[in-house]
Design a protein around this motif. Structure first.
Motif, short mmCIF file in Angstrom:
data_model
loop_
_atom_site.label_atom_id
_atom_site.label_comp_id
_atom_site.label_asym_id
_atom_site.label_seq_id
_atom_site.Cartn_x
_atom_site.Cartn_y
_atom_site.Cartn_z
N GLU A 130 0.84 -1.21 0.00
CA GLU A 130 0.00 0.00 0.00
C GLU A 130 0.87 1.25 0.00
O GLU A 130 0.56 2.23 -0.71
CB GLU A 130 -0.92 0.00 1.22
CG GLU A 130 -2.12 -0.93 1.09
CD GLU A 130 -3.05 -0.84 2.28
OE1 GLU A 130 -4.25 -0.58 2.09
OE2 GLU A 130 -2.56 -1.01 3.43
N SER A 131 1.93 1.25 0.81
CA SER A 131 2.83 2.40 0.85
C SER A 131 3.54 2.58 -0.50
O SER A 131 3.68 3.71 -1.00
CB SER A 131 3.87 2.21 1.95
OG SER A 131 3.25 2.12 3.21
N LYS A 134 1.07 4.01 -3.04
CA LYS A 134 0.78 5.42 -2.81
C LYS A 134 1.85 6.30 -3.44
O LYS A 134 1.57 7.35 -4.03
CB LYS A 134 0.70 5.68 -1.30
CG LYS A 134 0.18 7.06 -0.95
CD LYS A 134 -0.03 7.19 0.56
CE LYS A 134 -0.58 8.56 0.91
NZ LYS A 134 -0.80 8.71 2.38
N LYS A 137 1.61 5.77 -7.61
CA LYS A 137 0.41 6.17 -8.36
C LYS A 137 0.62 7.42 -9.23
O LYS A 137 0.27 7.40 -10.43
CB LYS A 137 -0.74 6.39 -7.39
CG LYS A 137 -2.07 6.66 -8.05
CD LYS A 137 -3.19 6.71 -7.02
CE LYS A 137 -4.51 7.10 -7.63
NZ LYS A 137 -5.60 7.13 -6.62
#
Length: 439
Positions: A130-131, A134, A137
């Motif tokens: 997830e990090s 982020k 993206k």
């Protein structure tokens, strides 16, 4: 047993037909003649058709017809339809005439969001991913700028990229779930090009992400592909009128017609055996316009039928109600359509179909297609609850039966006149034709 053929795609068209005739048609010269009689005399036009797909040996024709008198959002249109089934265009035209005197059809595009996904396997800590995502993206969006530049000028592009954890369904499976707006293009090539770039970036950047272990850096891309399920690329079409204007049947007043009609729709909402046939009738109208305008009817079919099951049970795509003495009938369906690209600028009849529709935008075409589906369904349900479906259908099918029996023009004229007042069935047509020939 014959041997597999090698290099078939490199054969000339004549060679392909000769191979087919030798192995599967018993050298039937009449079969070869049938294939060749559908070639276009214009060699350039035939070459164009040959290049639409692979291993072309002939053209497969469908009737190209018109359903006139469609009043849609105040504009009167004739809708081109490519379909072989008897009575579809007649039923749609009849429904268009019926509603034309009752205010016509209203249609609205609710959204134009399309979907594509990068499916991948990741062996590691999801919180770390997830990090990573982020940070990645914005770079993903920058990486596709050369692809999206022209689309963004037209108001489209990449709308969103989401990371989805699907490991509850499949071990170590994740996806990038991406939303797009492709404006007047169906957008398959645009979406897939963006997705493949996202996948490439995902793999490459993971190799350089410091927090990943060696195993976590080794991301396996399974596939990058658009989805034909577009539940947010939605259009709504509807008709309405006061109950006292609803029925044109001497046997039923408006309230009685509405009661029967609403029950018929309700059955299609709760009974999947009925719902499938009910929705097939809708698709008679939808597919005919989708085909005529050079769009992908298989993608449309898959997406619409999936949408019909979105709540866990396959159900009707149309709905009806009566409130305050007003009858309302509507449809809400997902439609990913285009009016530029693909066959729209290549196939002469597709170009003509779009010209007949006054050169619609993709959103305009969504409205027209939804209206065609609604009209077809209204005509079918109206027949079912009044005269029955076969009366009109078999009269339209009469010409097919006569052609199967190689009826002469004089025989056709006599038989058609006879069945103006008699019930059509296959056997009754054959019997009547035999009597005529014996005379």
């Amino acid at each position: 047993m014959t041997e597999p053929v090698a290099g078939f795609s490199k054969f000339s068209k004549e060679e392909k037909i000769q191979w087919l005739s030798n192995l599967y048609l018993n050298n039937d010269s009449e079969a070869v003649k049938v294939l060749k009689q559908y070639w276009n005399e214009d060699e350039k036009l035939q070459q164009l058709h040959d290049e639409f797909t692979e291993n072309t040996i002939s053209n497969f024709y469908l009737p190209f017809g018109l359903a006139p008198n469609f009043l849609i959002n105040g504009n009167l249109l004739a809708i081109p339809m490519a379909i072989e089934e008897s009575s579809v265009i007649a039923a749609a035209s009849k429904a268009a005439k019926f509603w034309g005197s009752r205010g016509g059809f209203k249609a609205t595009v609710l959204n134009t969001k399309k979907v594509g996904q990068v499916h991948f396997i990741y062996n590691g800590d999801f919180r770390k991913f997830e990090s990573f995502f982020k940070e990645l993206k914005p770079r993903l969006l920058d990486a596709v700028k050369p692809i999206t530049k022209n689309m963004e000028k037209r108001g489209g592009g990449v709308l969103e990229i989401e990371l989805k954890d699907k490991t509850a369904a499949l071990e170590n499976y994740y996806q990038l779930h991406c939303n797009f707006d492709t404006r007047d293009s169906m957008g398959a090539n645009f979406i897939n090009s963006c997705l493949e770039k996202f996948a490439e970036m995902l793999q490459n950047e993971a190799q350089n992400y410091a927090d990943f272990t060696a195993e976590e850096k080794d991301i396996e891309i399974l596939m990058s592909i658009l989805s034909n399920y577009v539940p947010e690329c939605l259009v709504r079409a509807e008709v309405s009128c006061p109950l006292d204007e609803l029925s044109d049947s001497p046997e039923l007043d408006g309230q009685e017609f509405a009661d029967k009609f609403l029950r018929a729709i309700r059955i299609a909402e709760i009974e999947k055996y009925r719902a499938v046939t009910h929705n097939k009738g809708i698709m008679n109208g939808v597919d005919a316009v989708v085909l005529a305008t050079g769009n992908d009817f298989r993608a449309v079919e898959a997406g619409i039928h999936a949408y019909a099951s979105k709540d866990g049970q396959y159900t009707s795509l149309t709905h009806a109600s009566v409130e305050n003495e007003i009858f309302k009938f509507w449809i809400e369906i997902p439609l990913a359509l285009g009016t530029v690209g693909g066959l729209t600028s290549l196939h002469p009849l597709v170009k003509l179909a779009l010209q007949i529709l006054q050169k619609p935008s993709a959103e305009d075409l969504m409205k027209i297609v939804a209206v065609a589906g609604l009209a077809q369904n209204f005509g079918a349900v109206k027949s079912l609850i009044t005269t029955g479906i076969q009366q009109g259908h078999m009269k339209m099918h009469l010409m097919n039966i006569l052609n199967q029996q190689q009826a002469t023009p004089q025989e056709k004229e006599t038989i058609i006149d006879y069945f103006r007042k008699n019930t059509v069935s296959h056997n009754s047509v054959i019997d009547q034709l035999e009597k005529l020939r014996q005379q």
